[in-house]
Design an enzyme around this catalytic site. Structure first.
Site, PDB file in Angstrom:
ATOM      1  NE  ARG A 133      -4.117  -1.897   1.917  1.00  0.00           N
ATOM      2  CZ  ARG A 133      -4.067  -2.991   2.665  1.00  0.00           C
ATOM      3  NH1 ARG A 133      -3.142  -3.121   3.581  1.00  0.00           N
ATOM      4  NH2 ARG A 133      -4.954  -3.936   2.496  1.00  0.00           N
ATOM      5  CE  LYS A 179      -1.587  12.812 -15.603  1.00  0.00           C
ATOM      6  NZ  LYS A 179      -1.862  13.201 -16.995  1.00  0.00           N
ATOM      7  CD  GLU A 219       5.764  16.006 -23.898  1.00  0.00           C
ATOM      8  OE1 GLU A 219       5.108  16.989 -23.496  1.00  0.00           O
ATOM      9  OE2 GLU A 219       5.224  14.947 -24.289  1.00  0.00           O
ATOM     10  CE  LYS A 256       3.968  16.908 -15.101  1.00  0.00           C
ATOM     11  NZ  LYS A 256       4.196  15.668 -15.811  1.00  0.00           N
ATOM     12  CD  GLU A 279      -4.978  15.106 -17.077  1.00  0.00           C
ATOM     13  OE1 GLU A 279      -3.930  14.544 -16.751  1.00  0.00           O
ATOM     14  OE2 GLU A 279      -5.458  15.027 -18.204  1.00  0.00           O
ATOM     15  NE  ARG A 317      -0.676  16.144 -14.120  1.00  0.00           N
ATOM     16  CZ  ARG A 317      -0.011  15.415 -13.255  1.00  0.00           C
ATOM     17  NH1 ARG A 317      -0.400  15.378 -11.995  1.00  0.00           N
ATOM     18  NH2 ARG A 317       1.030  14.704 -13.615  1.00  0.00           N
ATOM     19  CG  ASN A 375      -2.907  16.097 -21.692  1.00  0.00           C
ATOM     20  OD1 ASN A 375      -1.843  15.563 -21.410  1.00  0.00           O
ATOM     21  ND2 ASN A 375      -4.006  15.931 -20.976  1.00  0.00           N
ATOM     22  CG  HIS A 410       0.157  15.263 -25.347  1.00  0.00           C
ATOM     23  ND1 HIS A 410       0.862  16.439 -25.462  1.00  0.00           N
ATOM     24  CD2 HIS A 410       0.961  14.419 -24.649  1.00  0.00           C
ATOM     25  CE1 HIS A 410       2.028  16.314 -24.844  1.00  0.00           C
ATOM     26  NE2 HIS A 410       2.121  15.096 -24.343  1.00  0.00           N
ATOM     27  CG  HIS A 417      -2.130  10.514 -26.959  1.00  0.00           C
ATOM     28  ND1 HIS A 417      -2.776  11.197 -25.952  1.00  0.00           N
ATOM     29  CD2 HIS A 417      -0.897  10.235 -26.480  1.00  0.00           C
ATOM     30  CE1 HIS A 417      -1.962  11.336 -24.914  1.00  0.00           C
ATOM     31  NE2 HIS A 417      -0.815  10.765 -25.213  1.00  0.00           N
ATOM     32  CG  HIS A 445       5.002  10.632 -25.978  1.00  0.00           C
ATOM     33  ND1 HIS A 445       3.646  10.482 -26.182  1.00  0.00           N
ATOM     34  CD2 HIS A 445       5.127  11.698 -25.130  1.00  0.00           C
ATOM     35  CE1 HIS A 445       2.987  11.399 -25.491  1.00  0.00           C
ATOM     36  NE2 HIS A 445       3.871  12.153 -24.845  1.00  0.00           N
TER      37      HIS A 445
HETATM   38  P1  NAD Z   1      12.370   5.296 -22.149  1.00  0.00           P
HETATM   39  O1  NAD Z   1      12.244   5.233 -20.697  1.00  0.00           O
HETATM   40  O2  NAD Z   1      12.002   4.087 -22.941  1.00  0.00           O
HETATM   41  O3  NAD Z   1      13.854   5.729 -22.536  1.00  0.00           O
HETATM   42  C1  NAD Z   1      14.230   5.831 -23.893  1.00  0.00           C
HETATM   43  C2  NAD Z   1      15.465   4.987 -24.187  1.00  0.00           C
HETATM   44  O4  NAD Z   1      16.616   5.643 -23.658  1.00  0.00           O
HETATM   45  C3  NAD Z   1      15.466   3.602 -23.553  1.00  0.00           C
HETATM   46  O5  NAD Z   1      16.028   2.698 -24.459  1.00  0.00           O
HETATM   47  C4  NAD Z   1      16.374   3.760 -22.331  1.00  0.00           C
HETATM   48  O6  NAD Z   1      16.971   2.551 -21.969  1.00  0.00           O
HETATM   49  C5  NAD Z   1      17.385   4.744 -22.848  1.00  0.00           C
HETATM   50  N1  NAD Z   1      18.042   5.594 -21.863  1.00  0.00           N
HETATM   51  C6  NAD Z   1      17.498   6.176 -20.789  1.00  0.00           C
HETATM   52  N2  NAD Z   1      18.372   7.041 -20.242  1.00  0.00           N
HETATM   53  C7  NAD Z   1      19.498   6.979 -20.975  1.00  0.00           C
HETATM   54  C8  NAD Z   1      20.737   7.667 -20.929  1.00  0.00           C
HETATM   55  N3  NAD Z   1      20.982   8.633 -20.040  1.00  0.00           N
HETATM   56  N4  NAD Z   1      21.677   7.340 -21.843  1.00  0.00           N
HETATM   57  C9  NAD Z   1      21.409   6.406 -22.804  1.00  0.00           C
HETATM   58  N5  NAD Z   1      20.261   5.759 -22.918  1.00  0.00           N
HETATM   59  C10 NAD Z   1      19.300   6.049 -22.011  1.00  0.00           C
HETATM   60  O7  NAD Z   1      11.502   6.505 -22.782  1.00  0.00           O
HETATM   61  P2  NAD Z   1      11.143   7.972 -22.301  1.00  0.00           P
HETATM   62  O8  NAD Z   1      10.961   8.742 -23.542  1.00  0.00           O
HETATM   63  O9  NAD Z   1      12.065   8.475 -21.258  1.00  0.00           O
HETATM   64  O10 NAD Z   1       9.728   7.771 -21.592  1.00  0.00           O
HETATM   65  C11 NAD Z   1       8.598   7.324 -22.311  1.00  0.00           C
HETATM   66  C12 NAD Z   1       7.582   6.833 -21.311  1.00  0.00           C
HETATM   67  O11 NAD Z   1       7.231   7.913 -20.444  1.00  0.00           O
HETATM   68  C13 NAD Z   1       6.304   6.341 -21.958  1.00  0.00           C
HETATM   69  O12 NAD Z   1       5.948   5.110 -21.404  1.00  0.00           O
HETATM   70  C14 NAD Z   1       5.277   7.408 -21.575  1.00  0.00           C
HETATM   71  O13 NAD Z   1       3.980   6.878 -21.437  1.00  0.00           O
HETATM   72  C15 NAD Z   1       5.825   7.884 -20.249  1.00  0.00           C
HETATM   73  N6  NAD Z   1       5.397   9.232 -19.871  1.00  0.00           N
HETATM   74  C16 NAD Z   1       4.901   9.409 -18.628  1.00  0.00           C
HETATM   75  C17 NAD Z   1       4.517  10.675 -18.215  1.00  0.00           C
HETATM   76  C18 NAD Z   1       4.015  10.877 -16.825  1.00  0.00           C
HETATM   77  O14 NAD Z   1       3.575  11.975 -16.494  1.00  0.00           O
HETATM   78  N7  NAD Z   1       4.096   9.865 -15.969  1.00  0.00           N
HETATM   79  C19 NAD Z   1       4.648  11.779 -19.062  1.00  0.00           C
HETATM   80  C20 NAD Z   1       5.174  11.567 -20.336  1.00  0.00           C
HETATM   81  C21 NAD Z   1       5.548  10.286 -20.728  1.00  0.00           C
HETATM   82  N1  GLY Z   2       2.391  14.480 -18.957  1.00  0.00           N
HETATM   83  C1  GLY Z   2       1.222  15.167 -18.574  1.00  0.00           C
HETATM   84  C2  GLY Z   2       0.960  15.180 -17.103  1.00  0.00           C
HETATM   85  O1  GLY Z   2       1.797  14.825 -16.312  1.00  0.00           O
HETATM   86  O2  GLY Z   2      -0.101  15.538 -16.699  1.00  0.00           O
END
Ligand code: NAD
Ligand code: GLY
Length: 364
Positions: free
Chosen positions: A121, A143, A185, A228, A238, A242, A246, A249, A253, A266
């Site tokens: 939890r 999130k 972004e 942010k 949201e 918030r 987007n 987006h 999306h 993305h």
């Molecule tokens: P990711 O985590 O897949 O990283 C991209 C690639 O870079 C991977 O292959 C990773 O292994 C590599 N990598 C990471 N750091 C590195 C570094 N310093 N040097 C070399 N390689 C490195 O992708 P991302 O773009 O960071 O994140 C995408 C994810 O984030 C999606 O799942 C998306 O849904 C999520 N997301 C979440 C939120 C939120 O608010 N929670 C917001 C936007 C996106």
């Molecule tokens: N990435 C959008 C949010 O965190 O609300």
């Protein structure tokens, strides 16, 4: 040390942003008075770059770290991988005094955060984001979640970290394509909230892409996190404001959906989506032609891959109609009244949307 705070009453937390701060993680973690046990969750790419180093530095500081590694990539944001992590953590006798560290990009932040939110939890967690996208977006705001075969991010929670440590130096090992995707972004924040930031980005985008000046990169990340943090402090779950995060987006999306999530990163899809949202803002007689041109020029400097020619406007409209953020009140569009000022609008005629989609598909 550059420090920001996300103000959420008793769940407030600091964000530290500075080149080479990663080396100081052990001393930053020493500030917690309870629990010396840290479970570092990372991926198979980040482990050899930063995971082993972090493990050693925590151990040398008298803390008690363990390293849990999942395969790199979006596929790890699954219930199966989360379950494997639960099993490993429970076998290692995790407690609520332990802390989970998410070391990696948005995939690791979302996955490790989800595991932390749900195990026992709630186990406290710390974000050490290593991609630009995760440094400016996903590591801040709480999130967390995983994907379901029926859609992305459908299982999740709002669960804030206790601390975010952002080191722009780690971006030096990130492929340039990932840097550019993260910058989409970054540009988004300038569009919705800060015209001066837009000017700064327009003047220095090449230096930023090439990470020529890490203090500039620190400054850029800090501006994004500040925007942010302010939005999240006002609307953590949201229910209103918030949604401005987007911007771009909705179409973004849809582009990811119709290309099966395996063509665009993305941020690249969001880059095209923002062109659509800018054009809608122009059709709505908010931004003028000159602003539209300048804003699209900044996006173009990221060189997102072209939209495949087989993608049709109808397919995108269809994908948008299934958007999980669409409510029965209709599609909420985030538009720009001018650069640096958002507008939340539910009254965008379908004809205008079609025109904006045409704009991004034909490139003019
Ligand atoms: P990711 O985590 O897949 O990283 C991209 C690639 O870079 C991977 O292959 C990773 O292994 C590599 N990598 C990471 N750091 C590195 C570094 N310093 N040097 C070399 N390689 C490195 O992708 P991302 O773009 O960071 O994140 C995408 C994810 O984030 C999606 O799942 C998306 O849904 C999520 N997301 C979440 C939120 C939120 O608010 N929670 C917001 C936007 C996106
Ligand atoms: N990435 C959008 C949010 O965190 O609300």
């Amino acid at each position: 040390m550059n420090k920001l705070v996300v103000n959420l009453d008793n769940r407030s937390y600091p964000i530290y942003i500075e080149p080479a701060i990663f080396k100081e993680t052990a001393s930053l973690l020493g500030q917690f008075d309870s629990g010396k046990e840290f479970f570092i969750i990372t991926d198979s790419n980040v482990r050899p770059l930063y995971g082993d180093v972090l493990f050693d530095s925590l151990r040398n500081a008298g803390l008690s770290p363990q390293l849990l590694v999942v395969p790199a990539g979006e596929h790890s944001k699954s219930l199966q991988v989360a379950e494997d992590l639960y099993t490993q953590l429970l076998a290692a006798r995790v407690t609520r005094q332990s802390k989970i560290i998410a070391l990696g990009g948005g995939v690791i932040g979302d996955l490790a955060g989800f595991v932390a939110a749900t195990l026992l939890r709630g186990v406290p967690f710390i974000q050490i984001p290593t991609t630009l996208l995760s440094q400016v977006d996903s590591s801040v705001g709480g999130k967390v979640g995983i994907n379901h075969p029926l859609g992305k991010n459908l299982i999740g929670a709002f669960y804030q970290p206790q601390l975010v440590i952002i080191d722009p130096l780690v971006l030096k090992t990130l492929p340039i394509r990932e840097i550019k995707a993260g910058l989409a972004e970054v540009i988004k924040y300038s569009f919705i909230a800060n015209a001066g930031f837009f000017k700064q980005l327009s003047a220095s985008i090449t230096d930023i892409i090439n990470l020529n000046d890490l203090m500039l990169v620190q400054d850029i990340i800090s501006t994004c996190c500040q925007i942010k943090a302010e939005v999240v402090a006002k609307d953590e779950r949201e229910s209103g404001l918030r949604a401005i995060l987007n911007f771009g987006h909705t179409i973004g999306h849809a582009l990811e959906t119709v290309t099966n999530y395996d063509y665009f990163l993305h941020g690249e899809a969001v880059a095209h989506g923002m062109r659509g949202a800018l054009y809608l803002s122009f059709l709505h007689q908010y931004i003028n032609k000159n602003e539209l041109t300048r804003a699209c020029a900044l996006i173009a400097s990221l060189e997102p891959p072209a939209i495949p020619t087989h993608i049709t406007g109808e397919a995108l409209v269809q994908a948008m109609s299934k958007d999980k953020k669409r409510s029965d009140k209709g599609q909420l569009w985030i538009l720009l009244q001018k650069i640096g000022q958002y507008d939340m609008n539910r009254n965008v005629p379908a004809e205008m949307v079609k025109e904006a989609i045409d704009f991004i598909l034909t490139g003019n």
